[in-house]
Scaffold this motif. Structure first.
Motif, PDB file in Angstrom:
ATOM      1  N   ASP A 123       0.824  -1.212   0.000  1.00 37.96           N
ATOM      2  CA  ASP A 123       0.000   0.000   0.000  1.00 37.96           C
ATOM      3  C   ASP A 123       0.856   1.260   0.000  1.00 37.96           C
ATOM      4  N   GLY A 124       2.079   1.145   0.516  1.00 36.18           N
ATOM      5  CA  GLY A 124       2.973   2.300   0.503  1.00 36.18           C
ATOM      6  C   GLY A 124       3.282   2.771  -0.904  1.00 36.18           C
ATOM      7  N   GLN A 125       3.304   1.837  -1.858  1.00 37.68           N
ATOM      8  CA  GLN A 125       3.540   2.209  -3.254  1.00 37.68           C
ATOM      9  C   GLN A 125       2.391   3.067  -3.789  1.00 37.68           C
ATOM     10  N   ARG A 126       1.181   2.702  -3.424  1.00 34.28           N
ATOM     11  CA  ARG A 126       0.026   3.489  -3.857  1.00 34.28           C
ATOM     12  C   ARG A 126       0.049   4.880  -3.227  1.00 34.28           C
ATOM     13  N   LEU A 127       0.368   4.936  -1.943  1.00 35.44           N
ATOM     14  CA  LEU A 127       0.413   6.227  -1.247  1.00 35.44           C
ATOM     15  C   LEU A 127       1.505   7.117  -1.824  1.00 35.44           C
TER      16      LEU A 127
END
Length: 234
Positions: A123-127
């Protein structure tokens, strides 16, 4: 009755077997493309907060997981033309029916493969992508898809191999694929060992080539994913 090498070599070099093998591969590829298209839609719907979309996706996966692929084949070939006039036209052949039947059936399994691959992306990639000003669509296409593809490739490769073998059941709708060709030869000559041995050789070659291509694609997407991650996290 001994194994006749002359019959074996004659059939191994026969264009009929080559055509049957090519047809099996084309059906498997067409089915996989259809399964990926439907499966991706189902995977996204299962991750949706919309209850209707979620229920529809769950129903699709449940329904087509329950139906045998052979039943789907005979339904697509025999029942669809009775229900839908468009399927009575000349374009609707055993090849098209096999692609639709196998693609729709396998989409239920591909949906879970793609959903797990999408969920595996941090999810860090999306953020990070959103922080860089990307829209949700851009984030999905440029960040999630490359990394999810890398994760899904091994499973999709296995699915393609399974589909190549699954095309053998398409003989029930008279599709002249590899297994059908071997069976016709056996019925005409009663030489089981030679004709089925040729089919074994062709299946081994097909699967070996798929595994080689899969390995090349995995290496390519592994590099792409690493480069994408570096760009997003900078």
């Amino acid at each position: 009755m001994s194994f006749d090498l002359t019959i074996f070599w004659d059939q191994l070099m026969s264009p009929v077997y080559l055509q049957g093998a090519l047809l099996a591969v084309l059906v498997a590829l067409g089915s996989l493309v259809l399964a990926i298209a439907i499966g991706l839609a189902m995977a996204l719907m299962k991750r949706s907060e919309n209850k209707v979309a979620l229920a529809a996706a769950n129903t699709y996966v449940w329904f087509f997981r329950a139906l045998p692929s052979m039943l789907m084949l005979v339904i697509c070939w025999n029942a669809l033309p009775q229900l839908i006039p468009a399927f009575r036209a000349d374009w609707y052949s055993p090849f098209v029916a096999a692609v639709i039947a196998l693609g729709v059936s396998e989409a239920a399994y591909v949906a879970e493969m793609l959903r797990s691959a999408i969920m595996a992306v941090d999810d860090g990639q999306r953020l990070a992508a959103r922080a860089l000003g990307m829209t949700p669509v851009q984030t999905f296409l440029k960040v999630v898809v490359p990394q999810a593809t890398r994760i899904a490739i091994p499973s999709l490769g296995n699915e393609l191999i399974a589909l190549v073998k699954l095309t053998a059941i398409a003989s029930v709708i008279s599709l002249q694929e590899l297994m059908r060709v071997a069976t016709i030869g056996v019925q005409a000559t009663f030489r089981y060992a030679e004709y089925y041995a040729v089919a074994i050789i062709y299946y081994l070659v097909i699967v070996s080539l798929i595994m080689i291509v899969q390995s090349v694609i995995e290496k390519r997407f592994q590099w792409t994913s690493k480069q994408q991650k570096v760009r997003v996290t900078k």
